[in-house]
Each structure stands twice: as structure tokens, then as C-alpha cells.
Write a protein that holds these residues in place. Structure first.
Motif, short mmCIF file in Angstrom:
data_model
loop_
_atom_site.label_atom_id
_atom_site.label_comp_id
_atom_site.label_asym_id
_atom_site.label_seq_id
_atom_site.Cartn_x
_atom_site.Cartn_y
_atom_site.Cartn_z
N UNK A 74 61.75 -8.58 47.09
CA UNK A 74 60.99 -7.34 47.32
C UNK A 74 61.73 -6.47 48.32
N UNK A 75 62.20 -7.06 49.41
CA UNK A 75 62.92 -6.29 50.43
C UNK A 75 64.18 -5.67 49.85
N UNK A 76 64.91 -6.41 49.02
CA UNK A 76 66.12 -5.87 48.40
C UNK A 76 65.82 -4.70 47.48
N UNK A 77 64.81 -4.86 46.64
CA UNK A 77 64.44 -3.77 45.73
C UNK A 77 63.91 -2.57 46.51
N UNK A 78 63.17 -2.85 47.55
CA UNK A 78 62.62 -1.76 48.36
C UNK A 78 63.71 -1.02 49.13
N UNK A 79 64.69 -1.75 49.63
CA UNK A 79 65.81 -1.11 50.32
C UNK A 79 66.51 -0.12 49.38
N UNK A 80 66.78 -0.54 48.16
CA UNK A 80 67.43 0.34 47.18
C UNK A 80 66.53 1.53 46.84
N UNK A 81 65.24 1.29 46.67
CA UNK A 81 64.30 2.37 46.34
C UNK A 81 64.21 3.39 47.47
N UNK A 82 64.23 2.91 48.70
CA UNK A 82 64.17 3.82 49.86
C UNK A 82 65.42 4.68 49.94
N UNK A 103 55.35 -8.11 41.59
CA UNK A 103 54.97 -9.16 40.65
C UNK A 103 56.08 -10.20 40.51
N UNK A 104 55.71 -11.45 40.78
CA UNK A 104 56.62 -12.60 40.61
C UNK A 104 57.91 -12.50 41.42
N UNK A 105 57.91 -11.74 42.52
CA UNK A 105 59.09 -11.63 43.37
C UNK A 105 58.81 -12.29 44.71
N UNK A 106 59.85 -12.91 45.30
CA UNK A 106 59.68 -13.44 46.64
C UNK A 106 59.98 -12.31 47.65
N UNK A 110 52.90 -1.90 48.55
CA UNK A 110 53.35 -3.16 47.98
C UNK A 110 52.27 -3.62 47.00
N UNK A 111 52.55 -3.45 45.73
CA UNK A 111 51.58 -3.70 44.67
C UNK A 111 51.75 -5.12 44.13
N UNK A 112 50.69 -5.89 44.24
CA UNK A 112 50.69 -7.27 43.78
C UNK A 112 49.47 -7.44 42.87
#
Length: 178
Positions: free
Chosen positions: A156-164, A149-152, A100-102
């Protein structure tokens, strides 16, 4: 997807918060290694660091990782997990690492009160120095990197779910596996 998802990144990156949300979305268990350490020792992380020192804290952290027996779990690790090679190897046996890159500036805003957080850093070390030191290690271990960056946490969880899902689909259909 039957592997553990191991979240790595700087303190304040949102590993625990995102981990809980992601576990609910995927129907996985959630494990927070910092909470396991506190449960095992009966002490808050900062108390361990203050009373027993960084080397002892890292020993406790590494043994906790080695002893961890998670299946189909989202595992939120402490930011210093990358200093525990045996622990990282144990997590890798049944898990994939997601960084998780911040950006540093966001971390500084999130970590206004670092003193109570249990940050594994030497006295006088700054968050900027820690960020510079750890970033290459997170990148080294990561199989997936999620830009936060700039995500709540929900975003992040939604984007990560799709990426996984894409990651596991690509792995299953890889020519190396056929």
C-alpha cells in the motif's frame, strides 16, 4: 511535495502502519492523532468513550485536529475524523486527504477484537452499518483514494508513494496554475 498527507479511512484500514512506512519513504514526520488524544488525556480511546461518551470524545478529537501543527507530515487520523468538520477544515489548510479504502470483509477480519480498539460507534451499531455510514464521507473528503484490497502495508505504501508523486506532478503542471 511540501503538504501534509492526511490518511483517512475505517478503523483497521492500516492508516498508522502505512503512515509510518510512507513517512520513512518520503522523509516526512509521522503523526498519529489517536496517540495525540491518548497523550493529551492520559486515557486510552476506549476509556474516553466509555467514561465520557461519544460526543465528548468527538470534541476532544476535533480540538486535537485544530491544534495540530504538522509540516511535511504523514498524519494518521482516527476513523471518526470525518465527523469533525472544523478539524477536517484545519487539516485541509496544509494537507491532502488520502482515503485508504478496504473492503468490509477485510476490515471484519482485521478487527476481530473491536472492544479494545476505541471504535467511535454507538452501542449496538455494527461494523457493517458504520462502514455504510462512513464510506460516503471518506469519499467526499478524499483527494486521492488508495485501494488496499489484498495488499499488505508495504505494498500500500509503495502504491501510495507512486500515486502521490503523480498527484503532485499533475497539480504542478495543471493549466489552472499557469
Amino acid at each position: 511535495m511540501n503538504k501534509n498527507i492526511v490518511l483517512i479511512g475505517m478503523p483497521g484500514a492500516g492508516k498508522s502502519t502505512v503512515g509510518v512506512i510512507l513517512a520513512k519513504r518520503l522523509g516526512y514526520q509521522f503523526i498519529d492523532t489517536d496517540l495525540l488524544i491518548q497523550s493529551r488525556t492520559g486515557l486510552r480511546l476506549q476509556q474516553i468513550i466509555d467514561s465520557q461518551g461519544l460526543p465528548r470524545f468527538r470534541d476532544i478529537e476535533e480540538q486535537t485536529l485544530i491544534d495540530l501543527d504538522g509540516q511535511n507530515s504523514i498524519i494518521a487520523t482516527g476513523g471518526s475524523v470525518i465527523y469533525c468538520p472544523k478539524g477536517m477544515a484545519a487539516l485541509a489548510t496544509n494537507g491532502i486527504f488520502v482515503y485508504l479504502q478496504v473492503p468490509l470483509i477485510e476490515l471484519e477480519q482485521r478487527l476481530a477484537d473491536m472492544g479494545q480498539r476505541g471504535l467511535v460507534m454507538h452501542k449496538g451499531q455494527t461494523l457493517a452499518h458504520l462502514y455504510q455510514q462512513r464510506t460516503p464521507l471518506y469519499q467526499k473528503y478524499a483527494q486521492l483514494t488508495q485501494d488496499c484490497t489484498d495488499l499488505n502495508a508495504e505494498q500500500v505504501a509503495g502504491e501510495l508513494e507512486a500515486a502521490l508523486k503523480r498527484y503532485f506532478c499533475d497539480v504542478v503542471h495543471s493549466p489552472d496554475l499557469m
